[in-house]
Write a protein that holds these residues in place. Structure first.
Motif, PDB file in Angstrom:
ATOM      1  N   SER A 178      -3.781   2.196   3.191  1.00  0.00           N
ATOM      2  CA  SER A 178      -3.776   3.555   3.756  1.00  0.00           C
ATOM      3  C   SER A 178      -4.595   3.608   5.035  1.00  0.00           C
ATOM      4  CB  SER A 178      -4.346   4.549   2.748  1.00  0.00           C
ATOM      5  OG  SER A 178      -3.532   4.606   1.608  1.00  0.00           O
ATOM      6  N   GLU A 237      -0.113   9.237   1.814  1.00  0.00           N
ATOM      7  CA  GLU A 237      -0.226   8.980   0.382  1.00  0.00           C
ATOM      8  C   GLU A 237      -0.371  10.304  -0.361  1.00  0.00           C
ATOM      9  OE1 GLU A 237      -2.961   5.762  -0.581  1.00  0.00           O
ATOM     10  OE2 GLU A 237      -3.682   6.930  -2.266  1.00  0.00           O
ATOM     11  N   ASP A 282       3.489   5.851   3.053  1.00  0.00           N
ATOM     12  CA  ASP A 282       2.358   5.351   2.269  1.00  0.00           C
ATOM     13  C   ASP A 282       2.633   5.542   0.775  1.00  0.00           C
ATOM     14  OD1 ASP A 282      -0.057   4.527   1.249  1.00  0.00           O
ATOM     15  OD2 ASP A 282      -1.273   5.629   2.710  1.00  0.00           O
ATOM     16  N   GLU A 283       2.955   4.454   0.115  1.00  0.00           N
ATOM     17  CA  GLU A 283       3.232   4.437  -1.328  1.00  0.00           C
ATOM     18  C   GLU A 283       4.175   5.547  -1.791  1.00  0.00           C
ATOM     19  OE1 GLU A 283       0.533   3.060  -4.113  1.00  0.00           O
ATOM     20  OE2 GLU A 283      -1.066   2.607  -2.683  1.00  0.00           O
TER      21      GLU A 283
HETATM   22 MG    MG Z   1      -3.761   3.974  -0.319  1.00  0.00          MG
END
Ligand code: MG
Ligand code: ADP
Lengths: 328, 235
Positions: free
Chosen positions: B43, B85, B161-162
């Motif tokens: 991140s 995220e 992000d994820e």
């Molecule tokens: Mg992260």
């Protein structure tokens, strides 16, 4: 006793509405800034006060030039409102830029103390300038709308007493309503209003959407302070005499209104302001009657702050607190 | 040609040295994935690119331009969309308003509507929910909205992000399919994932990050069969 309460009700409603409108718009300034920065901008009461002084100073200047009698009062007022709100808007924006922005990442308490410091600074500054020009820090402006209008409430219900209003009441209420509707429209229906709400909800993510967060915060201060300053003018027009300390108690009550409506909630602040204004006038008229003279009308202030404490204890999110369920 | 290039980036949080000389490149038209375990610095890499945190040293080049110290709203304006995220939907804005926020820099109403139609094409479900508050949607719907909101910017580089975090396998499947589809249509993508298996499957190239350092890089298919990668991330 009920009968006595009903006697004064029409007058209470009229006075309460005028005062409530003033609280409501000042409350908007608190709630907008809190919504976006989680800062209780204590200086906002003083912005209101500064607006009252700037407006009165302009009116006195007009009066000195003999313009007051040659121009329709409503045009004079609109002119004064515009000039004053631009000036106080810039003042609020300047305060944010100079005093709050450098502390953006500092602990909340430090910013809060700074806000209180700014309050004192503004009080003293206004007092100093007024004394310099006027020899006295209490100022009485020219009367723009002082016709007394009788309202025959007794013809509606015989138990009502007749009420009387200054013509300025309608002006104050009208301007206040226009300001509230305009702000509500701006916040809920325009692009920059949406950006304001987005920044209030998640500043970091708003920036990822190309929003210049500093610009939005500056805009918020400008609008809140412009409305606050304009309300100061309305207050001066309605109540005549002002001093540099009117912003303190009034600011606290408007803040109470903002908390009552759910701090950060714009419509809540409007509602809270009107409610506190009505309750306060109701208390002022009826406390002596209900308590058989033990409590005088001056206890009305205790009333507003008792509401603040009760709300903070039992419903800290306010009457219209944020209720959206946030799933993860 | 490389669209984005990080050169020897060092990022700190106070005393924590989160990125230790990260060098990484994304070419136009690629899906590049950055994989690593929790706390590795994935991140932070994206935040450093978008300008949410400033690196202490190193340079970030985007389209040949130095964007090392560009603030987030300018980076976004330049065409890098960052889907953070945890999705970060604006909870009290409606779904429609969330999408409109994505196109904040666009003045032309018609362009905004065209882009919105495009988002509905990828995520038809969003269209049924336009007037609902963003915060009331399920995790999967929020992820789709977050990607849709980023597409409203019509970015040159999409950073995710994820996106699979906390979602049911079937939803993850759908989201990876759409990422793949977007790429086929020309979008350059930098995909951060802990879900290494699925990320490497759709990626052209991958980087493995460990405690702030890039420890391995190569084509997605190669990393997928690499012993060390299999042991650490695909077990
Ligand atoms: Mg992260
Ligand atoms: N805001 C922060 N303040 C201090 N340390 C942080 C912050 N954000 C991340 N870190 C630390 O930096 C390192 C990298 O974090 P992060 O980039 O979030 O990892 P990842 O996304 O790979 O899980 C971790 O050790 C984490 O604890």
């Amino acid at each position: 006793m009920i009968e006595q309460v009903l006697h004064t009700l029409p007058q209470v409603l009229i006075d309460g509405l005028a005062l409530g409108a003033v609280y409501a718009i000042v409350a908007l300034g608190y709630t907008m800034v809190y919504g976006i920065l989680e800062l209780i901008n204590f200086a906002h009461g003083e912005i209101f006060m500064t607006g009252a002084f700037v407006g009165t100073a302009i009116l006195l200047t007009f009066s000195g030039l003999g313009w007051i009698t040659s121009m329709p009062a409503i045009i004079t007022l609109v002119l004064v409102l515009i000039v004053t709100s631009v000036l106080t808007g810039l003042l609020g924006m300047g305060i944010e830029r100079v005093a709050y922005r450098p502390l953006r990442n500092a602990p909340k308490l430090i910013t809060l103390i700074t806000a209180i410091g700014i309050s004192f600074l503004l009080q003293d500054l206004v007092r100093f300038i007024t004394e310099l020009k006027n020899g006295n820090y209490i100022l009485t402006g020219p009367n723009l709308f002082n016709k007394q209008i009788g309202i025959e409430a007794s013809s509606i219900l015989s138990v009502f007493n007749d009420a009387s209003v200054k013509s300025s009441f309608f002006i104050v209420l009208g301007v206040a309503i226009v300001m509230m509707i305009t702000l509500d429209f701006f916040v809920n229906r325009t692009k920059w209003g949406m950006a304001m709400r987005a920044v209030a909800q998640d500043r970091e993510t708003a920036a990822l959407m190309t929003v210049n967060v500093n610009k939005v915060i500056a805009l918020t201060f400008f609008i809140g302070s412009a409305l606050g300053g304009a309300t100061g003018v309305l207050f001066a027009v309605q109540y005549g005499t002002i001093d540099p300390y009117i912003g303190f108690i009034l600011g606290l009550k408007a803040f109470t209104a903002a908390v009552l409506g759910g701090i950060g909630n714009i419509r809540g602040a409007m509602f809270g302001g009107i409610l506190i204004g009505l309750l306060e006038m109701f208390a002022a008229a009826n406390l002596p009657i209900v308590s058989h003279g033990v409590l005088g009308a001056e206890y009305k202030d205790v009333f507003a702050f008792a509401i603040l404490i009760i709300v903070l204890i039992f419903k800290p999110e306010g009457l219209f607190g944020k209720v959206t369920v946030e799933k993860v | 040609m490389s669209l984005l290039r990080l050169e020897n980036i060092n990022t700190f949080y106070g005393g924590i040295h989160a990125l230790k000389g990260v060098t990484l490149e994304v070419n136009e038209g690629e899906i590049v994935t950055l994989i690593g375990s929790n706390g590795a610095g994935k991140s932070t890499t994206l935040k450093t690119i978008s300008g949410q945190v400033k690196p202490k040293s190193g340079t970030i080049l985007y389209n040949g331009k130095d964007i090392t110290n560009t603030p987030p709203h300018v980076t976004a304006f330049d065409g890098i969309a960052h889907v953070p995220e945890g999705r970060r939907i604006f909870p009290r804005l409606t779904v429609k308003e969330n999408l409109e926020m994505g196109a904040f820099s666009v003045k032309d109403r018609k362009v905004i509507e065209e882009r919105m139609e495009r988002v509905f094409h990828y995520f038809p479900k969003i269209k049924e929910r336009l007037h609902q508050k963003g915060g009331t949607m399920s995790g999967g719907e929020q992820q789709m909205l977050a990607i849709g909101r980023a597409l409203m910017m019509q970015p040159k580089l999409l950073m995710l992000d994820e996106p699979s975090m906390g979602l049911a396998p079937i939803i993850v499947e759908q989201i990876f399919e759409i990422i793949h589809e977007l790429n086929e249509e020309g979008m350059t993508i930098l995909l951060v994932e802990q879900n290494a298996f699925q990320a490497l499957q759709i990626a052209h190239r991958g980087y493995v990050i460990q405690t702030g350092e890039i420890v391995m890089t190569g084509p997605g298919q190669e990393l997928l069969v690499n012993e060390q990668v299999r042991e650490a991330y695909l077990a």
